[in-house]
Design a protein around this motif. Structure first.
Motif, mmCIF file in Angstrom:
data_model
loop_
_atom_site.group_PDB
_atom_site.id
_atom_site.type_symbol
_atom_site.label_atom_id
_atom_site.label_comp_id
_atom_site.label_asym_id
_atom_site.label_seq_id
_atom_site.Cartn_x
_atom_site.Cartn_y
_atom_site.Cartn_z
ATOM 1 N N PRO A 137 36.132 1.756 2.057
ATOM 2 C CA PRO A 137 37.278 0.843 2.189
ATOM 3 C C PRO A 137 37.958 0.468 0.883
ATOM 4 O O PRO A 137 39.190 0.442 0.821
ATOM 5 C CB PRO A 137 36.680 -0.384 2.882
ATOM 6 N N VAL A 138 37.194 0.198 -0.192
ATOM 7 C CA VAL A 138 37.850 -0.233 -1.434
ATOM 8 C C VAL A 138 38.678 0.906 -2.017
ATOM 9 O O VAL A 138 39.811 0.700 -2.486
ATOM 10 C CB VAL A 138 36.820 -0.764 -2.449
ATOM 11 N N LEU A 143 44.115 3.098 -2.891
ATOM 12 C CA LEU A 143 45.061 4.189 -2.650
ATOM 13 C C LEU A 143 46.348 3.671 -2.011
ATOM 14 O O LEU A 143 47.449 4.057 -2.403
ATOM 15 C CB LEU A 143 44.400 5.235 -1.756
ATOM 16 N N PHE A 144 46.202 2.779 -1.021
ATOM 17 C CA PHE A 144 47.358 2.293 -0.274
ATOM 18 C C PHE A 144 48.140 1.199 -1.011
ATOM 19 O O PHE A 144 49.366 1.171 -0.976
ATOM 20 C CB PHE A 144 46.919 1.758 1.093
ATOM 21 N N PHE A 145 47.413 0.278 -1.660
ATOM 22 C CA PHE A 145 48.059 -0.928 -2.193
ATOM 23 C C PHE A 145 48.035 -1.043 -3.712
ATOM 24 O O PHE A 145 48.674 -1.923 -4.269
ATOM 25 C CB PHE A 145 47.416 -2.179 -1.581
ATOM 26 N N GLY A 146 47.294 -0.184 -4.396
ATOM 27 C CA GLY A 146 47.263 -0.199 -5.849
ATOM 28 C C GLY A 146 46.136 -1.066 -6.417
ATOM 29 O O GLY A 146 45.483 -1.831 -5.703
ATOM 30 N N ASP A 147 45.948 -0.938 -7.736
ATOM 31 C CA ASP A 147 44.860 -1.645 -8.416
ATOM 32 C C ASP A 147 45.007 -3.160 -8.372
ATOM 33 O O ASP A 147 44.017 -3.875 -8.525
ATOM 34 C CB ASP A 147 44.787 -1.206 -9.889
ATOM 35 N N ASP A 148 46.236 -3.661 -8.205
ATOM 36 C CA ASP A 148 46.455 -5.102 -8.220
ATOM 37 C C ASP A 148 46.231 -5.753 -6.859
ATOM 38 O O ASP A 148 46.334 -6.977 -6.738
ATOM 39 C CB ASP A 148 47.882 -5.430 -8.701
ATOM 40 N N TYR A 149 45.965 -4.970 -5.835
ATOM 41 C CA TYR A 149 45.647 -5.548 -4.528
ATOM 42 C C TYR A 149 44.447 -6.482 -4.687
ATOM 43 O O TYR A 149 43.489 -6.152 -5.380
ATOM 44 C CB TYR A 149 45.335 -4.434 -3.530
ATOM 45 N N TYR A 150 44.525 -7.654 -4.074
ATOM 46 C CA TYR A 150 43.565 -8.714 -4.383
ATOM 47 C C TYR A 150 42.106 -8.291 -4.185
ATOM 48 O O TYR A 150 41.227 -8.639 -4.998
ATOM 49 C CB TYR A 150 43.891 -9.986 -3.608
ATOM 50 N N ILE A 151 41.815 -7.502 -3.141
ATOM 51 C CA ILE A 151 40.429 -7.084 -2.904
ATOM 52 C C ILE A 151 39.954 -6.153 -4.021
ATOM 53 O O ILE A 151 38.800 -6.224 -4.451
ATOM 54 C CB ILE A 151 40.286 -6.442 -1.516
ATOM 55 N N CYS A 152 40.852 -5.317 -4.523
ATOM 56 C CA CYS A 152 40.504 -4.449 -5.655
ATOM 57 C C CYS A 152 40.260 -5.277 -6.916
ATOM 58 O O CYS A 152 39.327 -5.004 -7.680
ATOM 59 C CB CYS A 152 41.620 -3.433 -5.902
ATOM 60 N N ARG A 153 41.079 -6.305 -7.096
ATOM 61 C CA ARG A 153 40.932 -7.170 -8.278
ATOM 62 C C ARG A 153 39.658 -8.005 -8.223
ATOM 63 O O ARG A 153 39.150 -8.440 -9.261
ATOM 64 C CB ARG A 153 42.151 -8.090 -8.405
ATOM 65 N N PHE A 154 39.131 -8.240 -7.037
ATOM 66 C CA PHE A 154 37.921 -9.044 -6.885
ATOM 67 C C PHE A 154 36.637 -8.250 -7.153
ATOM 68 O O PHE A 154 35.554 -8.822 -7.192
ATOM 69 C CB PHE A 154 37.828 -9.599 -5.457
ATOM 70 N N GLN A 155 36.731 -6.936 -7.330
ATOM 71 C CA GLN A 155 35.530 -6.095 -7.328
ATOM 72 C C GLN A 155 34.638 -6.274 -8.558
ATOM 73 O O GLN A 155 33.414 -6.244 -8.449
ATOM 74 C CB GLN A 155 35.907 -4.623 -7.171
ATOM 75 N N PRO A 182 54.471 -13.299 2.495
ATOM 76 C CA PRO A 182 53.983 -12.271 3.422
ATOM 77 C C PRO A 182 53.615 -10.982 2.696
ATOM 78 O O PRO A 182 53.903 -10.807 1.519
ATOM 79 C CB PRO A 182 55.177 -12.062 4.358
ATOM 80 N N GLY A 183 52.971 -10.092 3.427
ATOM 81 C CA GLY A 183 52.637 -8.790 2.872
ATOM 82 C C GLY A 183 51.305 -8.785 2.161
ATOM 83 O O GLY A 183 50.660 -9.827 2.001
ATOM 84 N N PRO A 184 50.858 -7.617 1.706
ATOM 85 C CA PRO A 184 49.548 -7.509 1.058
ATOM 86 C C PRO A 184 49.506 -8.304 -0.247
ATOM 87 O O PRO A 184 50.347 -8.082 -1.117
ATOM 88 C CB PRO A 184 49.396 -6.001 0.803
ATOM 89 N N PRO A 185 48.560 -9.236 -0.400
ATOM 90 C CA PRO A 185 48.519 -10.063 -1.607
ATOM 91 C C PRO A 185 48.126 -9.230 -2.830
ATOM 92 O O PRO A 185 47.102 -8.546 -2.818
ATOM 93 C CB PRO A 185 47.439 -11.106 -1.294
ATOM 94 N N CYS A 186 48.966 -9.294 -3.858
ATOM 95 C CA CYS A 186 48.669 -8.596 -5.105
ATOM 96 C C CYS A 186 48.556 -9.598 -6.244
ATOM 97 O O CYS A 186 49.189 -10.650 -6.225
ATOM 98 C CB CYS A 186 49.743 -7.550 -5.405
ATOM 99 N N MET A 187 47.735 -9.244 -7.231
ATOM 100 C CA MET A 187 47.426 -10.169 -8.326
ATOM 101 C C MET A 187 47.684 -9.459 -9.650
ATOM 102 O O MET A 187 46.870 -8.640 -10.089
ATOM 103 C CB MET A 187 45.965 -10.616 -8.231
ATOM 104 N N PRO A 188 48.813 -9.753 -10.305
ATOM 105 C CA PRO A 188 49.122 -9.099 -11.570
ATOM 106 C C PRO A 188 48.073 -9.399 -12.636
ATOM 107 O O PRO A 188 47.469 -10.469 -12.645
ATOM 108 C CB PRO A 188 50.490 -9.671 -11.950
ATOM 109 N N LYS A 189 47.865 -8.443 -13.519
ATOM 110 C CA LYS A 189 46.806 -8.560 -14.530
ATOM 111 C C LYS A 189 47.012 -9.761 -15.453
ATOM 112 O O LYS A 189 46.060 -10.396 -15.888
ATOM 113 C CB LYS A 189 46.760 -7.287 -15.384
ATOM 114 N N ASP A 190 48.283 -10.087 -15.777
ATOM 115 C CA ASP A 190 48.528 -11.142 -16.754
ATOM 116 C C ASP A 190 48.359 -12.546 -16.169
ATOM 117 O O ASP A 190 48.080 -13.492 -16.907
ATOM 118 C CB ASP A 190 49.930 -10.997 -17.357
ATOM 119 N N ASN A 191 48.531 -12.685 -14.852
ATOM 120 C CA ASN A 191 48.397 -14.011 -14.237
ATOM 121 C C ASN A 191 48.088 -13.797 -12.757
ATOM 122 O O ASN A 191 48.976 -13.765 -11.914
ATOM 123 C CB ASN A 191 49.681 -14.825 -14.420
ATOM 124 N N ALA A 192 46.809 -13.657 -12.478
ATOM 125 C CA ALA A 192 46.372 -13.243 -11.139
ATOM 126 C C ALA A 192 46.908 -14.131 -10.037
ATOM 127 O O ALA A 192 47.289 -13.659 -8.964
ATOM 128 C CB ALA A 192 44.842 -13.211 -11.083
#
Length: 317
Positions: A137-138, A143-155, A182-192
């Motif tokens: 899943p991760v 692949l679908f949402f990018g490295d900044d997708y919140y679940i990826c950022r939590f790893q 709305p939409g998939p939550p993303c967390m930018p590297k500079d200010n999550a």
């Protein structure tokens, strides 16, 4: 609130905090991230007054419940083990299940592994997500949402905890709870979390400063690692549930979601919920309710309506 009883229960090798009120058939409430038993305060009061025994634990890693350190301690097998032991401790064979967010994910696993323990399930926000054997899943989310997708950022252990510490638990909780993007939550590297010190965050009308203080005090005491470890066990859950690939969930279900919920507005989710695949995977799905103008924290934002939805469904069983 003062009429809610609190106790500690030994379950599955850990000490679990449980809030409860009322007598009668048991309704087990499971909270999500980043929450506590407290998210169900309105439901506990309302449903206990209707002749039910409302039971809301702090899940492992949260609040006053023990928080093992290993990521493997947060697998679906361990969490469901906690819940089965909790149900046993209540002296009942079956419970009504009501769950939200991560609680809903764990609720689906409980229904998948032990349908004999659940009379009916009122699921909020997160539908059943069947195991896809082709890819972990991760990796799939990246692949679908990018490295900044919140679940990826939590790893990565410790990294997001450090960012939370930078802004403070209270500000982070306030930002998450007040968000309606709305939409998939993303967390930018500079200010999550997108927190700007010169821009105050306004709490929604349904969540008070007193509520925020309760949450923040518990997270300041416990930390966020236990809660984040649920996300870090995503791939482990995938590995452990290989025997259940293509297994349907055979429990009566009512699903409720807000049309502004970040889960529901993630690409592909509306099609899954409304297009027949959800019903295929959970054939005893009896009703899907899409609430207009409602965000993710639906049981708090529309407490009275959710209370009615829960009671209208479970009274049939």
């Amino acid at each position: 609130m003062e009429r809610i009883r609190h106790k500690m229960v030994n379950v599955n090798g850990i000490s679990m905090h449980v809030a409860e009120k009322g007598e009668g058939p048991v309704i087990l409430f499971l909270h999500g991230f980043p929450e506590l038993w407290y998210t169900w305060r309105h439901q506990i009061i309302a449903l206990s007054s209707l002749g039910y025994h409302a039971v809301a634990p702090d899940l492992r890693g949260y609040g006053d419940t023990e928080a093992p350190t290993a990521i493997s301690s947060y697998s679906c097998m361990q969490i469901v083990g906690d819940l089965v032991a909790l149900i046993d401790s209540l002296g009942v064979e079956q419970v009504f299940l009501v769950a939200h967010d991560w609680g809903a994910i764990i609720g689906w696993y409980l229904c998948l592994f032990r349908p004999d323990r659940v009379k009916a399930f009122v699921c909020l926000s997160v539908p059943f997500m069947p195991r896809k054997p082709q890819m972990k899943p991760v990796e799939s989310m990246r692949l679908f949402f990018g490295d900044d997708y919140y679940i990826c950022r939590f790893q990565e252990p410790g990294k997001i905890e450090a960012e939370i510490a930078r802004y403070g638990a209270s500000n982070v909780l306030k930002k998450i709870i007040s968000s309606r993007k709305p939409g998939p939550p993303c967390m930018p590297k500079d200010n999550a979390f997108g927190i700007k010190p010169d821009t105050p965050i306004t709490l929604p009308s349904w969540f008070s400063e007193e509520d925020l203080s309760y949450y923040a005090n518990k997270f300041n005491k416990k930390g966020f690692t236990g809660a984040l470890n649920y996300y870090r066990a995503f791939d482990l859950n995938w590995e452990q549930t290989a025997p259940w690939t293509n297994t349907q969930v055979k429990v009566p279900v009512k699903f409720i979601v807000g049309d502004l919920d970040s889960v529901y507005t993630t690409p592909g989710m509306k099609e899954y919920v409304n297009g027949g695949d959800f019903k295929r995977d959970a054939p005893m799905l009896e009703e899907v309710v899409i609430m207009e103008g409602v965000g993710h924290f639906i049981n708090q934002e529309r407490a009275d309506e959710i209370n009615s939805h829960i009671h209208d469904f479970i009274k049939n069983f």
